[in-house]
Design a protein around this motif. Structure first.
Motif, PDB file in Angstrom:
ATOM      1  N   ASP A   3       1.075  -1.319   0.025  1.00 19.29           N
ATOM      2  CA  ASP A   3       0.002  -0.017   0.087  1.00 19.29           C
ATOM      3  C   ASP A   3       0.935   1.198  -0.117  1.00 19.29           C
ATOM      4  O   ASP A   3       1.649   1.474   1.038  1.00 19.29           O
ATOM      5  N   LEU A   4       0.855   1.907  -1.077  1.00 20.32           N
ATOM      6  CA  LEU A   4       1.790   3.127  -1.361  1.00 20.32           C
ATOM      7  C   LEU A   4       1.074   4.589  -1.062  1.00 20.32           C
ATOM      8  O   LEU A   4       1.531   5.264  -1.729  1.00 20.32           O
ATOM      9  N   THR A   5       0.114   4.346  -0.399  1.00 16.76           N
ATOM     10  CA  THR A   5      -0.738   5.610  -0.037  1.00 16.76           C
ATOM     11  C   THR A   5       0.213   6.726   0.307  1.00 16.76           C
ATOM     12  O   THR A   5      -0.152   8.100  -0.237  1.00 16.76           O
ATOM     13  N   PRO A   6       0.849   6.757   1.313  1.00 14.19           N
ATOM     14  CA  PRO A   6       1.781   7.754   1.798  1.00 14.19           C
ATOM     15  C   PRO A   6       2.419   8.571   0.506  1.00 14.19           C
ATOM     16  O   PRO A   6       2.870   9.676   0.353  1.00 14.19           O
ATOM     17  N   ILE A   7       3.003   7.550  -0.527  1.00 18.10           N
ATOM     18  CA  ILE A   7       3.881   8.064  -1.519  1.00 18.10           C
ATOM     19  C   ILE A   7       2.728   8.617  -2.537  1.00 18.10           C
ATOM     20  O   ILE A   7       3.319   9.743  -3.316  1.00 18.10           O
ATOM     21  N   SER A   8       1.818   8.145  -2.823  1.00 16.69           N
ATOM     22  CA  SER A   8       1.010   8.582  -4.032  1.00 16.69           C
ATOM     23  C   SER A   8       0.355   9.909  -3.452  1.00 16.69           C
ATOM     24  O   SER A   8       0.121  10.864  -4.383  1.00 16.69           O
ATOM     25  N   GLU A   9       0.048  10.205  -2.330  1.00 11.23           N
ATOM     26  CA  GLU A   9      -0.202  11.281  -1.728  1.00 11.23           C
ATOM     27  C   GLU A   9       0.856  12.475  -2.117  1.00 11.23           C
ATOM     28  O   GLU A   9       0.507  13.611  -2.384  1.00 11.23           O
ATOM     29  N   VAL A  10       2.198  11.892  -1.773  1.00 15.25           N
ATOM     30  CA  VAL A  10       3.376  12.940  -2.088  1.00 15.25           C
ATOM     31  C   VAL A  10       3.289  13.328  -3.515  1.00 15.25           C
ATOM     32  O   VAL A  10       3.495  14.532  -3.960  1.00 15.25           O
ATOM     33  N   VAL A  11       3.200  12.322  -4.570  1.00 16.10           N
ATOM     34  CA  VAL A  11       3.092  12.662  -5.795  1.00 16.10           C
ATOM     35  C   VAL A  11       2.077  13.476  -6.359  1.00 16.10           C
ATOM     36  O   VAL A  11       2.046  14.308  -7.113  1.00 16.10           O
ATOM     37  N   SER A  12       0.906  13.350  -5.571  1.00 14.20           N
ATOM     38  CA  SER A  12      -0.290  14.162  -6.191  1.00 14.20           C
ATOM     39  C   SER A  12      -0.108  15.587  -5.818  1.00 14.20           C
ATOM     40  O   SER A  12      -0.315  16.706  -6.461  1.00 14.20           O
ATOM     41  N   ARG A  13       0.763  15.935  -4.647  1.00 14.45           N
ATOM     42  CA  ARG A  13       0.818  17.114  -4.116  1.00 14.45           C
ATOM     43  C   ARG A  13       2.021  17.759  -5.036  1.00 14.45           C
ATOM     44  O   ARG A  13       2.154  18.995  -5.376  1.00 14.45           O
ATOM     45  N   ILE A  14       2.896  16.883  -5.353  1.00 12.49           N
ATOM     46  CA  ILE A  14       4.016  17.585  -6.407  1.00 12.49           C
ATOM     47  C   ILE A  14       3.361  17.690  -7.507  1.00 12.49           C
ATOM     48  O   ILE A  14       3.476  18.991  -8.194  1.00 12.49           O
ATOM     49  N   GLY A  15       2.194  17.348  -8.091  1.00  9.87           N
ATOM     50  CA  GLY A  15       1.558  17.532  -9.139  1.00  9.87           C
ATOM     51  C   GLY A  15       0.718  18.750  -9.167  1.00  9.87           C
ATOM     52  O   GLY A  15       0.570  19.809 -10.167  1.00  9.87           O
ATOM     53  N   LYS A  16       0.127  19.112  -7.955  1.00  8.41           N
ATOM     54  CA  LYS A  16      -0.586  20.126  -7.443  1.00  8.41           C
ATOM     55  C   LYS A  16       0.388  21.321  -7.174  1.00  8.41           C
ATOM     56  O   LYS A  16       0.116  22.383  -7.596  1.00  8.41           O
ATOM     57  N   HIS A  17       1.430  21.353  -6.437  1.00  3.86           N
ATOM     58  CA  HIS A  17       2.046  22.505  -6.035  1.00  3.86           C
ATOM     59  C   HIS A  17       3.623  22.552  -6.490  1.00  3.86           C
ATOM     60  O   HIS A  17       4.120  23.679  -6.106  1.00  3.86           O
ATOM     61  N   GLY A  18       4.019  21.507  -7.282  1.00  5.13           N
ATOM     62  CA  GLY A  18       5.421  21.636  -7.580  1.00  5.13           C
ATOM     63  C   GLY A  18       6.232  21.083  -6.796  1.00  5.13           C
ATOM     64  O   GLY A  18       6.033  20.951  -5.586  1.00  5.13           O
ATOM     65  N   GLY A  19       7.476  20.530  -7.271  1.00  5.95           N
ATOM     66  CA  GLY A  19       8.543  20.129  -6.216  1.00  5.95           C
ATOM     67  C   GLY A  19       9.001  18.675  -6.833  1.00  5.95           C
ATOM     68  O   GLY A  19       8.763  18.455  -8.106  1.00  5.95           O
ATOM     69  N   ALA A  20       9.593  17.902  -5.952  1.00  5.67           N
ATOM     70  CA  ALA A  20      10.341  16.655  -6.256  1.00  5.67           C
ATOM     71  C   ALA A  20      10.263  15.766  -5.048  1.00  5.67           C
ATOM     72  O   ALA A  20      10.191  16.319  -3.935  1.00  5.67           O
ATOM     73  N   ALA A  21      10.611  14.607  -5.139  1.00  5.98           N
ATOM     74  CA  ALA A  21      10.999  13.495  -4.250  1.00  5.98           C
ATOM     75  C   ALA A  21      12.160  12.644  -4.516  1.00  5.98           C
ATOM     76  O   ALA A  21      12.203  12.336  -5.707  1.00  5.98           O
ATOM     77  N   ILE A  22      12.830  12.543  -3.354  1.00  6.11           N
ATOM     78  CA  ILE A  22      13.991  11.441  -3.817  1.00  6.11           C
ATOM     79  C   ILE A  22      13.567  10.362  -2.717  1.00  6.11           C
ATOM     80  O   ILE A  22      13.802  10.657  -1.638  1.00  6.11           O
ATOM     81  N   LEU A  23      13.600   8.967  -3.339  1.00  4.66           N
ATOM     82  CA  LEU A  23      13.309   7.997  -2.565  1.00  4.66           C
ATOM     83  C   LEU A  23      14.445   6.874  -2.603  1.00  4.66           C
ATOM     84  O   LEU A  23      14.574   6.512  -3.867  1.00  4.66           O
ATOM     85  N   ILE A  24      14.944   6.577  -1.469  1.00  9.48           N
ATOM     86  CA  ILE A  24      15.951   5.561  -1.485  1.00  9.48           C
ATOM     87  C   ILE A  24      15.618   4.468  -0.678  1.00  9.48           C
ATOM     88  O   ILE A  24      15.006   4.488   0.283  1.00  9.48           O
ATOM     89  N   ASP A  25      15.910   3.068  -1.249  1.00  7.62           N
ATOM     90  CA  ASP A  25      15.531   1.908  -0.631  1.00  7.62           C
ATOM     91  C   ASP A  25      16.199   0.589  -1.028  1.00  7.62           C
ATOM     92  O   ASP A  25      16.760   0.760  -2.028  1.00  7.62           O
ATOM     93  N   TYR A  26      16.282  -0.280  -0.344  1.00  8.33           N
ATOM     94  CA  TYR A  26      16.413  -1.619  -1.090  1.00  8.33           C
ATOM     95  C   TYR A  26      15.366  -2.255  -1.801  1.00  8.33           C
ATOM     96  O   TYR A  26      14.104  -2.192  -1.352  1.00  8.33           O
ATOM     97  N   GLY A  27      15.774  -2.991  -2.928  1.00 10.12           N
ATOM     98  CA  GLY A  27      14.739  -3.499  -3.755  1.00 10.12           C
ATOM     99  C   GLY A  27      14.951  -3.852  -5.169  1.00 10.12           C
ATOM    100  O   GLY A  27      16.378  -3.848  -5.159  1.00 10.12           O
ATOM    101  N   HIS A  28      14.196  -4.241  -5.919  1.00  9.26           N
ATOM    102  CA  HIS A  28      14.362  -4.600  -7.328  1.00  9.26           C
ATOM    103  C   HIS A  28      13.895  -3.367  -8.195  1.00  9.26           C
ATOM    104  O   HIS A  28      12.655  -3.015  -7.915  1.00  9.26           O
ATOM    105  N   ALA A  29      14.405  -3.323  -9.501  1.00 12.40           N
ATOM    106  CA  ALA A  29      14.145  -2.335 -10.369  1.00 12.40           C
ATOM    107  C   ALA A  29      12.800  -2.624 -11.168  1.00 12.40           C
ATOM    108  O   ALA A  29      12.111  -1.853 -11.513  1.00 12.40           O
ATOM    109  N   GLU A  30      12.921  -4.077 -11.203  1.00 11.96           N
ATOM    110  CA  GLU A  30      11.494  -4.456 -11.987  1.00 11.96           C
ATOM    111  C   GLU A  30      10.784  -5.329 -11.173  1.00 11.96           C
ATOM    112  O   GLU A  30      11.291  -6.220 -10.325  1.00 11.96           O
ATOM    113  N   SER A  31       9.215  -5.372 -11.221  1.00 13.02           N
ATOM    114  CA  SER A  31       8.401  -6.434 -10.404  1.00 13.02           C
ATOM    115  C   SER A  31       9.059  -7.783 -10.567  1.00 13.02           C
ATOM    116  O   SER A  31       9.278  -8.060 -11.897  1.00 13.02           O
TER     117      SER A  31
END
Ligand code: SAH
Length: 369
Positions: free
Chosen positions: A218-246
């Protein structure tokens, strides 16, 4: 048996087996017994060490990334500088110190920390005392202010709860946590099949073989950030461990005292995470917000100049510290057991923002861009 184990057991006894996301959320964030609610897990005496705790260079480079992104945004008079899951506040402290090189940025920046743990909020308050005039804390990204924003998240997404699904005899079922024959917690498959599940997978992964496990978060906290960037401008940098492709695989992992532990033992006393699916994350891009990456942590930090920064630090350090600084560099950008390949960086950026530092040659996804 600890108190949380008793509580989860009675939940299962009354409701039946529970989704993995429910278990994970209770283990990490239960208001009384949750892992993060009750402790500061970082550092050599704790359970695990994160990049900003390894070296000041990590936070410094992220700080410069934010300051540069702000400049590329046209240096707006107000910007919310947001960190999701700031841990001890170490990254932000290093970031703010380094960002002083960008004239005007710190005057424009208002600090917002998204943190659910009261223990860690207190650590952040102590660590950041004097660094900025004011800090606002939020329990969720929904309450952030309606202004342009720059968002940092390091090892935040891996702690967001996942659900797992498994294909057995040609049908998909949800994996749940119930009580096993010995009375302890055990994974099992919900008997009800999910007829539409396979259609939701990336086409390249179908038809899936029997035994395949797919994780969904459930990525709700991040989709909220993305929608705020869409409305108000800006960017996010997200770093984590994981795989580039599903892909398929059970990556739920428990860690305690710098060692692997059993996810179903001692709930609330061990850290629970799972690998981030960066393809699923990038899919949150929308009309006016593009996703850039994922790129490896090695490429990201190298493009931001971590090697030159290492040399400067070593030159200015006492003789006995020089090796330690070099070792930190290897841990951050080296191959496994280093974090250079397994850890990845992905950015979201408003369409008005030109190419971002650290992402030369990176894949870009998003509609109409
Ligand atoms: N970024 C830090 C800490 C990573 S650990 C570092 O790199 O050192 C994960 C952090 O996210 C912790 O601060 C934890 O309390 C916080 N956290 C986990 N789930 C959260 C949620 N749903 N909302 C807000 N914070 C959360």
């Amino acid at each position: 048996m600890n108190a949380l184990e008793r509580e989860i057991r009675s939940l299962i006894e009354t409701q039946g087996p529970i989704p993995i996301s429910r278990y994970m959320a209770l283990c990490l964030a239960h208001p009384e017994y949750g892992y993060y609610t009750t402790r500061d897990p970082f550092g050599t005496d704790g359970d695990f060490t994160t990049a900003p705790e390894i070296s000041q260079m990590f936070g410094e480079l992220i700080g410069i990334w934010c300051a540069e992104a702000w400049r590329l945004m046209g240096s707006p008079a107000r910007v919310a500088l947001v960190e999701a899951g700031p841990g001890r506040g170490t990254l932000m402290k290093d970031a703010l110190r380094a960002a002083k090189v960008m004239p005007g940025f710190l005057n424009a920046a208002e600090l917002h920390l998204v943190e659910t743990s009261p223990v860690l909020q207190e650590r952040q308050r102590e660590n950041l005392r004097g660094a900025v005039p004011a800090i606002a804390w939020h329990g969720e990204t929904k309450t952030l202010p309606d202004i342009p924003l720059l968002v940092i998240g390091n090892e935040f997404i891996d702690a967001l709860p996942i659900d797992q699904f498994e294909k057995k005899a040609g049908r998909w079922h949800e994996r749940k946590i119930g009580l096993g024959a010995d009375g302890g917690f055990a994974f099992g498959l919900d008997p009800a099949p999910l007829p539409d599940f396979e259609q939701q997978l990336p086409e390249r992964l179908t038809p899936a073989p029997n035994g395949a496990v797919f994780e969904r978060r459930d990525l709700t906290p991040i989709s909220e950030v993305v929608s705020r960037i869409g409305k108000h401008g800006g960017a996010a940098i997200l770093i984590d461990y994981g795989h580039a492709e599903s892909g398929f695989g059970d990556t739920l992992q428990a860690v305690s005292g710098h060692d692997y532990a059993e996810p179903l033992d001692t709930p609330g006393e061990v850290d629970l995470t799972s690998q981030v699916d960066f393809e699923a994350l990038a899919a949150l891009s929308r009309n006016n917000v593009r996703a850039v990456g994922a790129v490896s942590q090695r490429n990201f930090l190298t493009q931001l100049g971590i090697e030159a920064r290492t040399e400067i630090l070593q030159r200015n350090a006492k003789e006995e510290m020089r090796d330690e600084i070099g070792t930190a560099l290897t841990r951050l950008i080296g191959p496994t057991p280093g974090m250079g390949e397994l850890f990845k960086a992905l950015a979201f950026a408003h369409r008005d923002l030109p190419a971002l530092p650290g992402f030369d040659g990176a894949k870009i996804s998003g509609k109409d861009l």
